[in-house]
Design a protein around this motif. Sequence first.
Motif, short mmCIF file in Angstrom:
data_model
loop_
_atom_site.label_atom_id
_atom_site.label_comp_id
_atom_site.label_asym_id
_atom_site.label_seq_id
_atom_site.Cartn_x
_atom_site.Cartn_y
_atom_site.Cartn_z
N ILE A 140 1.65 26.98 -9.62
CA ILE A 140 2.93 26.43 -10.10
C ILE A 140 2.97 24.93 -9.84
N ARG A 141 3.82 24.23 -10.58
CA ARG A 141 4.03 22.79 -10.37
C ARG A 141 4.65 22.61 -8.99
N ASN A 142 4.32 21.50 -8.34
CA ASN A 142 4.89 21.19 -7.02
C ASN A 142 6.40 21.43 -7.00
N HIS A 143 6.87 22.07 -5.95
CA HIS A 143 8.31 22.25 -5.77
C HIS A 143 8.94 20.86 -5.55
N PRO A 144 10.02 20.57 -6.28
CA PRO A 144 10.60 19.23 -6.17
C PRO A 144 11.01 18.86 -4.75
N ALA A 145 11.31 19.87 -3.93
CA ALA A 145 11.70 19.56 -2.55
C ALA A 145 10.47 19.38 -1.65
N ALA A 146 9.26 19.64 -2.19
CA ALA A 146 8.04 19.39 -1.42
C ALA A 146 7.45 18.03 -1.83
N LEU A 147 7.13 17.91 -3.07
CA LEU A 147 6.67 16.61 -3.60
C LEU A 147 7.19 16.55 -5.02
N ASN A 148 8.22 15.75 -5.21
CA ASN A 148 8.90 15.75 -6.50
C ASN A 148 7.96 15.26 -7.61
N PRO A 149 7.77 16.09 -8.67
CA PRO A 149 6.90 15.66 -9.77
C PRO A 149 7.36 14.37 -10.46
N ARG A 150 8.60 13.94 -10.20
CA ARG A 150 9.04 12.65 -10.76
C ARG A 150 8.25 11.49 -10.17
N ILE A 151 7.68 11.71 -8.97
CA ILE A 151 6.88 10.67 -8.31
C ILE A 151 5.46 10.74 -8.87
N LYS A 152 4.99 9.65 -9.46
CA LYS A 152 3.62 9.63 -9.96
C LYS A 152 2.74 9.16 -8.80
N SER A 153 2.44 10.10 -7.92
CA SER A 153 1.73 9.74 -6.69
C SER A 153 0.24 9.88 -6.87
N LEU A 154 -0.51 9.29 -5.94
CA LEU A 154 -1.98 9.38 -5.99
C LEU A 154 -2.47 10.77 -5.62
N ASN A 155 -1.57 11.64 -5.20
CA ASN A 155 -1.96 13.01 -4.87
C ASN A 155 -1.78 13.91 -6.09
N TYR A 156 -2.85 14.11 -6.83
CA TYR A 156 -2.77 14.88 -8.08
C TYR A 156 -3.46 16.24 -7.97
N LEU A 157 -3.66 16.71 -6.73
CA LEU A 157 -4.38 17.98 -6.56
C LEU A 157 -3.68 19.15 -7.23
N ASN A 158 -2.35 19.15 -7.21
CA ASN A 158 -1.60 20.22 -7.87
C ASN A 158 -2.03 20.33 -9.34
N ASN A 159 -2.09 19.18 -9.99
CA ASN A 159 -2.46 19.14 -11.40
C ASN A 159 -3.94 19.48 -11.60
N ILE A 160 -4.79 19.01 -10.70
CA ILE A 160 -6.23 19.25 -10.83
C ILE A 160 -6.53 20.74 -10.68
N LEU A 161 -5.85 21.39 -9.73
CA LEU A 161 -6.05 22.84 -9.55
C LEU A 161 -5.64 23.60 -10.81
N ALA A 162 -4.52 23.18 -11.40
CA ALA A 162 -4.06 23.82 -12.64
C ALA A 162 -5.04 23.55 -13.77
N LYS A 163 -5.57 22.34 -13.81
CA LYS A 163 -6.53 21.97 -14.86
C LYS A 163 -7.79 22.85 -14.75
N ILE A 164 -8.27 23.07 -13.52
CA ILE A 164 -9.46 23.91 -13.30
C ILE A 164 -9.21 25.31 -13.87
N GLU A 165 -8.01 25.84 -13.60
CA GLU A 165 -7.70 27.19 -14.10
C GLU A 165 -7.69 27.24 -15.62
N GLY A 166 -7.14 26.20 -16.25
CA GLY A 166 -7.11 26.14 -17.72
C GLY A 166 -8.52 26.08 -18.28
N ILE A 167 -9.34 25.23 -17.67
CA ILE A 167 -10.73 25.07 -18.15
C ILE A 167 -11.46 26.41 -18.05
#
Length: 286
Positions: A140-167
């Motif tokens: 799932i996408r990061n919970h906003p109360a953990a790391l709000n997806p509105r923040i374009k942070s250098l920590n993109y592991l959430n997205n990378i893990l999802a990308k791996i699953e899609g691939i």
Amino acid sequence: MPSPKVYINGKLYDKADAKISVYDHGLLYGDGVFEGIRIYHGKVFKLKEHVDRLFESAQAIKLEIPLSREQMAKAIQDTVNANDKKDGYIRPLVTRGAGYLGLDPRRTSDPQVVIIVDDISLYPPELYENGMEIATVATIRNHPAALNPRIKSLNYLNNILAKIEGIQQGCLESLMLNHKGEIAECTGDNVFLVKGGKLRTPPIDAGVLEGITRNAVIELAREARIPVDEMSLTRHDVFIADECFLTGTAAEIIPVVKCDGRPIDNGRPGPITRLLREAFQRLTRQ
Ligand code: PXG
């Protein structure tokens, strides 16, 4: 091709010499923020919007950028000029700077400001004609109360893990749900549906990045008198949609014709997607 010139803290370096400390908290902890910006025909697209979002991301993580917004915009423009790039990609980033091997941000010094200008990696052109396939993934996408997806942070592991699953499922993009099971966004793109002549997209508080392409598309839709509903959506809404497309700096507007193995409507890109793609093309060629 000449070597890219990379901006670091006010100076330009050849790509091979553009280096920062391994003690930088950007590397050690993903502690920093970034942007992704396009250059179209020598013009930086939506520069102010990207600089504003970079500063808001930084503010949200209590990172003080050692430049004003105006200075940052000028540094970005100057780096583009130094690279003589007419079409390409800009990656500004700000790290917390070098510190000790501990989390405490008070023990870091000197945030590092880096601006890379390079070529953009794009989806294959045939996907824009025929549409792409996406898959919803278990991450799932990061919970906003953990790391709000509105923040374009250098920590993109959430997205990378999802990308791996899609691939692994043969898809170039993955659709991420939020903690409530609602549609959030893809790993590097916002998502839109078309239903009964109206656009539907998840609201920002579904836990998504407020995409600058998303905002541009909403504006173009309003100009074309296409109603836009920002509403919570589920996979059901994707399965019954007339059309689906993704928006992002890299992707621009790309049609989606299949989700989780199911064709969306007739499995072909639809007319509203095409209309918005043409309007977006005019906007970027202004
Ligand atoms: N959601 C997420 C999680 C993103 O990272 C978007 C939506 C779309 O936002 P913009 O403002 O770009 O419309 C993004 C942006 C790349 C790349 O190289 C990815 C993005 C931007 C630029 C390049 O994959 N993602």
